[in-house]
Design an enzyme around this catalytic site. Structure first.
Site, PDB file in Angstrom:
ATOM      1  N   GLU A 173       0.590   3.551  -7.782  1.00  0.00           N
ATOM      2  CA  GLU A 173       1.940   3.106  -8.215  1.00  0.00           C
ATOM      3  C   GLU A 173       2.314   3.651  -9.597  1.00  0.00           C
ATOM      4  O   GLU A 173       2.700   2.888 -10.488  1.00  0.00           O
ATOM      5  CB  GLU A 173       2.021   1.571  -8.190  1.00  0.00           C
ATOM      6  CG  GLU A 173       1.874   1.015  -6.799  1.00  0.00           C
ATOM      7  CD  GLU A 173       2.199  -0.476  -6.668  1.00  0.00           C
ATOM      8  OE1 GLU A 173       2.360  -1.164  -7.693  1.00  0.00           O
ATOM      9  OE2 GLU A 173       2.317  -0.942  -5.515  1.00  0.00           O
ATOM     10  N   GLU A 292      -0.434  -0.052   0.917  1.00  0.00           N
ATOM     11  CA  GLU A 292      -0.314  -1.468   0.528  1.00  0.00           C
ATOM     12  C   GLU A 292       0.868  -2.038   1.291  1.00  0.00           C
ATOM     13  O   GLU A 292       2.002  -1.583   1.101  1.00  0.00           O
ATOM     14  CB  GLU A 292      -0.068  -1.634  -0.980  1.00  0.00           C
ATOM     15  CG  GLU A 292      -1.301  -1.409  -1.822  1.00  0.00           C
ATOM     16  CD  GLU A 292      -1.103  -1.793  -3.277  1.00  0.00           C
ATOM     17  OE1 GLU A 292      -0.366  -2.760  -3.555  1.00  0.00           O
ATOM     18  OE2 GLU A 292      -1.690  -1.106  -4.123  1.00  0.00           O
TER      19      GLU A 292
HETATM   20  O1  AHR Z   1      -1.978  -5.673  -4.142  1.00  0.00           O
HETATM   21  C1  AHR Z   1      -1.600  -6.229  -5.361  1.00  0.00           C
HETATM   22  C2  AHR Z   1      -0.947  -5.229  -6.294  1.00  0.00           C
HETATM   23  O2  AHR Z   1       0.293  -4.845  -5.772  1.00  0.00           O
HETATM   24  C3  AHR Z   1      -1.665  -3.931  -6.485  1.00  0.00           C
HETATM   25  O3  AHR Z   1      -2.631  -3.991  -7.486  1.00  0.00           O
HETATM   26  C4  AHR Z   1      -0.562  -3.003  -6.905  1.00  0.00           C
HETATM   27  O4  AHR Z   1      -0.811  -1.673  -6.533  1.00  0.00           O
HETATM   28  C5  AHR Z   1       0.684  -3.576  -6.257  1.00  0.00           C
HETATM   29  O5  AHR Z   1       1.703  -3.704  -7.146  1.00  0.00           O
END
Ligand code: AHR
Length: 503
Positions: A173, A292
């Site tokens: 990210e 994610e």
């Molecule tokens: O999964 C939780 C968080 O969400 C992770 O660390 C991050 O990559 C995202 O913002």
């Protein structure tokens, strides 16, 4: 009762399903590692301190790949802290989550655990505070057989054979202002390109995921993908997509339609990958890693309180969403969306695996149980293998806050290597059952092996340690097979898996 129709043909195929779409994620965050998979002193702990009861449930879930060690955590992480004698590893402040990382569990220990749960590691390198040099040293450490500084250090640290990690994330990210070491698309694209080059020079067999946008809502979305890819297109293999949903408004029909947005997201990022390729006259196809995804909102308020109380604590109860039945329905539709885009989505990681926005929960010193969202992922991973079929579907539709004409029956199907057909479906109708008629004449004789239904009368029903089976799949009506035409009733608000085997 409403009705819907689906026509399937073995020749209408989208793609071979990459099993890695059923992946997951473990970050050094909250009680995912410490107090989750690892709890020395727990009655079920093995000689290395890993909980056997948790490992068993992870194996049951069936996650072929697990992203590690972050997440936001990785952008401030020195991988060297996590290897070597455990009593000499440093305690560090984790600026991503304002907690303390003890490094008690590191690369070697996690590699042992991942083998135990029959999975593979997808490792994220730090491109926040670090860069290509640390990344190429890490690949040398994990993947080079021997005879170099880092590979020999791995051997001295107890791993004679390389870990052979095939799949790597180039940071996490990097577009987000919350990220340690946030970058512009061009800055990131350059660093990712150089890290990728060096990592592949050490081990040309690895595959690399570059950071796409951390959400489709980011102001830089689209431009980020285009500019970043313009810098590193030739060196990388996948672009990541991250997406979390919540039902803060308490609007269930709108919440259940969020997978429609995910479908847009996937198609838009695919189009940008192709546009950058076209501009370069390249025939290379960049695929997607949705590394994610989940529902995430239940724990937001609690996290603020935990951090107010225990900033810099260890193994804090952070991001401990307790999932309800409607969350499981959206998870089902998200999995259907990945199957429908199987030609582009090759990796997807439910975030995360244990305790932290997770399908598996533990109590420290106590039990382990499956949350509602465990079931659709488990069933899709177990039965959604082989070829993703391109079904022709006619379903009644509804309008909601964000989208018009959302299909009330969200459905798709897969063809197993053994000739079996599996139908996955979410009935989004709040009140009515839907009778689905499927034309299966192209598949020869099939018999109904199982119709499994996940349903609860209360969309807010949850599983707990005391009542772990509140929301759990049960046998549904088998339906009727009549000369290649199959009819089955799917209850209002339900996740359905129908398994049809060759006779
Ligand atoms: O999964 C939780 C968080 O969400 C992770 O660390 C991050 O990559 C995202 O913002």
């Amino acid at each position: 009762m409403k009705t819907a129709k689906m026509t399937l043909d073995r020749d209408y195929a989208i793609a071979t399903i990459d099993k890695r779409i059923y992946g997951s994620f473990i970050e050094h965050l909250g009680r995912a590692v410490y107090g989750g998979i690892y709890e020395p002193g727990h009655p079920t702990a093995d000689g290395n301190g890993f909980r056997r009861d948790v490992a068993e449930l992870v194996r049951k879930l069936g996650v072929p790949v697990i992203r590690y060690p972050g997440g936001n955590f990785v952008s401030g992480f020195n991988w060297e802290d996590s290897v070597g004698p455990r009593d000499q590893r440093p305690r560090r402040l984790d600026l991503a989550w304002f907690t303390t990382e003890t490094n008690e569990i590191g690369l070697h220990e996690f590699a042992d655990w991942i083998a135990q749960v029959d999975s593979e590691m997808m490792y994220a390198v730090n491109l926040g505070t670090r860069g290509p040099d640390a990344a190429r040293n890490l690949v040398e450490y994990t993947n080079h057989p021997s005879g170099s500084y880092w590979s020999d250090l791995r051997i001295r640290n107890g791993a004679k054979d390389p870990f052979g990690i095939k799949l790597w994330c180039l940071g996490n990210e990097m577009d987000g202002p919350w990220q340690i070491g946030q970058k512009t698309a061009t800055e990131y694209g350059r660093v990712a390109n150089e890290a990728a080059k060096l990592m592949k020079w050490v081990d040309p067999s690895i595959e690399l995921v570059a950071c796409g946008s951390s959400s489709r809502d980011m102001k830089t979305y689209g431009a980020w993908e285009y500019q970043m890819l313009s810098e590193c297109f030739d060196e990388i293999d996948y672009v990541s997509l991250h997406r979390y949903y919540g039902n803060q408004a308490g609007d269930t029909p709108a919440f259940l339609a969020r997978s429609v947005e995910l479908d847009f997201f996937v198609r838009e990022v695919s189009a940008i990958c192709d546009a950058v390729g076209a501009q370069r006259h390249s025939r290379k196809k960049i695929n997607l890693s949705c590394d994610e995804w989940n529902v995430w909102y239940h724990s937001n308020q609690q996290d603020k309180e935990v951090l107010k109380r225990d900033k810099w604590g260890r193994a804090l109860p952070l991001l401990e969403d307790v999932y309800n039945f409607e969350d499981a329905l959206l998870v089902g539709s998200i999995l259907i969306t990945f199957l429908r885009n199987a030609d582009r989505v090759k990796i997807a990681c439910m975030a995360q695996l244990v305790n932290v926005i997770a399908p598996i929960m533990t109590r420290t010193g106590g039990g382990v149980w499956a949350q509602t969202i465990f079931w659709p992922l488990m069933q899709a991973s177990r039965y959604g293998r082989g070829t993703a079929l391109r079904p022709l579907v006619e379903s009644p539709v509804y309008d909601c806050k964000d989208f018009d004409a959302v299909p009330l029956l969200d459905t798709t199907a897969t063809l197993g290597d053994d000739g079996s057909v599996t139908i996955f479906a979410v009935n989004r109708d709040m009140r009515e059952d839907i009778e689905l008629s499927v034309d299966l004449r192209a598949f020869g004789s099939l018999r109904v092996a199982e119709h499994s239904v996940l349903h609860h009368d209360d969309v807010k029903a949850v599983n707990t340690e005391a009542a772990p089976d509140t929301v759990k799949p049960a046998a549904g009506e088998p339906g009727v097979m009549d000369g290649g035409r199959y009819t089955v009733r799917m209850p209002s608000l339900s996740w359905n898996v129908v398994r049809l085997m060759k006779v």
